[in-house]
Design an enzyme around this catalytic site. Sequence first.
Site, PDB file in Angstrom:
ATOM      1  N   GLN A   1       0.809  -1.213   0.000  1.00 52.56           N
ATOM      2  CA  GLN A   1       0.000   0.000   0.000  1.00 52.56           C
ATOM      3  C   GLN A   1       0.843   1.265   0.000  1.00 52.56           C
ATOM      4  O   GLN A   1       0.308   2.374  -0.049  1.00 52.56           O
ATOM      5  CB  GLN A   1      -0.927  -0.001   1.219  1.00 52.56           C
ATOM      6  CG  GLN A   1      -1.945  -1.128   1.211  1.00 52.56           C
ATOM      7  CD  GLN A   1      -2.747  -1.199   2.499  1.00 52.56           C
ATOM      8  OE1 GLN A   1      -2.673  -0.330   3.363  1.00 52.56           O
ATOM      9  NE2 GLN A   1      -3.534  -2.258   2.638  1.00 52.56           N
TER      10      GLN A   1
ATOM     11  N   HIS B   1      -1.131   0.239   5.587  1.00 53.44           N
ATOM     12  CA  HIS B   1      -1.740   1.232   6.475  1.00 53.44           C
ATOM     13  C   HIS B   1      -0.881   2.479   6.663  1.00 53.44           C
ATOM     14  O   HIS B   1      -0.438   2.800   7.759  1.00 53.44           O
ATOM     15  CB  HIS B   1      -2.081   0.599   7.822  1.00 53.44           C
ATOM     16  CG  HIS B   1      -3.153  -0.436   7.764  1.00 53.44           C
ATOM     17  ND1 HIS B   1      -3.793  -0.914   8.874  1.00 53.44           N
ATOM     18  CD2 HIS B   1      -3.703  -1.087   6.707  1.00 53.44           C
ATOM     19  CE1 HIS B   1      -4.693  -1.822   8.510  1.00 53.44           C
ATOM     20  NE2 HIS B   1      -4.645  -1.947   7.189  1.00 53.44           N
TER      21      HIS B   1
ATOM     22  N   TYR C   1      -9.807 -10.757  10.890  1.00 60.68           N
ATOM     23  CA  TYR C   1      -9.762 -11.452   9.611  1.00 60.68           C
ATOM     24  C   TYR C   1      -9.791 -12.964   9.842  1.00 60.68           C
ATOM     25  O   TYR C   1      -9.176 -13.478  10.758  1.00 60.68           O
ATOM     26  CB  TYR C   1      -8.504 -11.077   8.837  1.00 60.68           C
ATOM     27  CG  TYR C   1      -8.508  -9.663   8.306  1.00 60.68           C
ATOM     28  CD1 TYR C   1      -9.432  -9.264   7.345  1.00 60.68           C
ATOM     29  CD2 TYR C   1      -7.593  -8.731   8.767  1.00 60.68           C
ATOM     30  CE1 TYR C   1      -9.436  -7.972   6.853  1.00 60.68           C
ATOM     31  CE2 TYR C   1      -7.586  -7.434   8.281  1.00 60.68           C
ATOM     32  CZ  TYR C   1      -8.521  -7.056   7.320  1.00 60.68           C
ATOM     33  OH  TYR C   1      -8.515  -5.766   6.849  1.00 60.68           O
TER      34      TYR C   1
END
Length: 376
Positions: free
Chosen positions: A91, A155, A270
Amino acid sequence: MKSLTPCHPTRRALLGATLLGGLGAVPALRAQGEEPEVATVARGLERPWSLGFLPDGRMLVTEKAGRLRVVADGRPGAPLQGVPAVDADGQGGLLDVVPAPDFASSRTLYFGFSEPAPSGRGNGTAVARAVLDGERLREVQVVFRQEPKVASSAHFGCRLVFGRDGNLFITLGDRFSRRDDAQDLSNHLGKIVRIAPDGSVPRDNPLLGRRGARPEIWSWGHRNVQGAALHPATGALWTHEHGPQGGDELNVVTGGKNHGWPVITAGREYGSGAAIGQGETRADVAPALRTWVPSVAPSGMAFVTSDRYPGWKGSLLIGTLKAQRLLRLTLDGERVTGEQRLLAGLGERIRDVRQGPDGRIWLLTDSGDGRVLRLG
């Protein structure tokens, strides 16, 4: 703009969806006419992340790999020279970009990126300012570095918003592996910070002088904030953030407030689906205005102040990655009164949403052949 190619020549009926949120059911909105047509203004961008408008009508677009381009007349220009080293993994990469409020005279812009640690171990969100000089950046200066650096590719947060007072809000993720640090005021993980344009700490920051707290912190208890905008009437900072398995949130962020993550959340672990933390509400935690379960993966956000789209003025628009829709939320003050899900036929992840100086809504799609889109 030239060479506008319609993406979808036929208009579609508006698609609404009712989902349960943290404040109860949010009603779907009935179709109010036809969706705006979607036009491709530019394409061929590799994983574009942010769109910013210059006073002359040109656009700045970041690509995660570390390229910053100027888009003019429907064509992305060559990458600007002078962008610092970027850790473009997962990311991470070159992320948000915003012109300074005085860009017309100063030619200064601000951009966020995942900065590699000097040791090569870890990275962190950093924000730099620079002067745009033709096809290059000069006087590049890092004005903020998230501490500590973390070995993670997830993140980073990294939306940048100038407040009405000229100070800069920076959203920061918890780096995924360090979620408990979002409640620790001695670091920048899972925080929103507020700095002056030169990187100094404003004197009215809420934690300034508090022992053991970073003075840049504006709010804490955030997971991964990838959407932020000022409310056009109140000037308050509104944000949204990714939950884990469910629990995406829309928030009004006030200085000195805890937003709960990972202690208070509607998200689930998760895989197992197990509960996280202590529940969904707590007296000392600022409640979310809206929670999405299941997750929509929000990214990018803009308030509509334009009259170009009948019935849309005063709405809040949010792009989504997982849901591959543009959400339009209707508001009554700080209460969400309805939600529409738009652009079902687009079939693409929407990374950024902006209202341009022309009053039109502009989008970025997140793909290897990313596009700049215009509504209407």
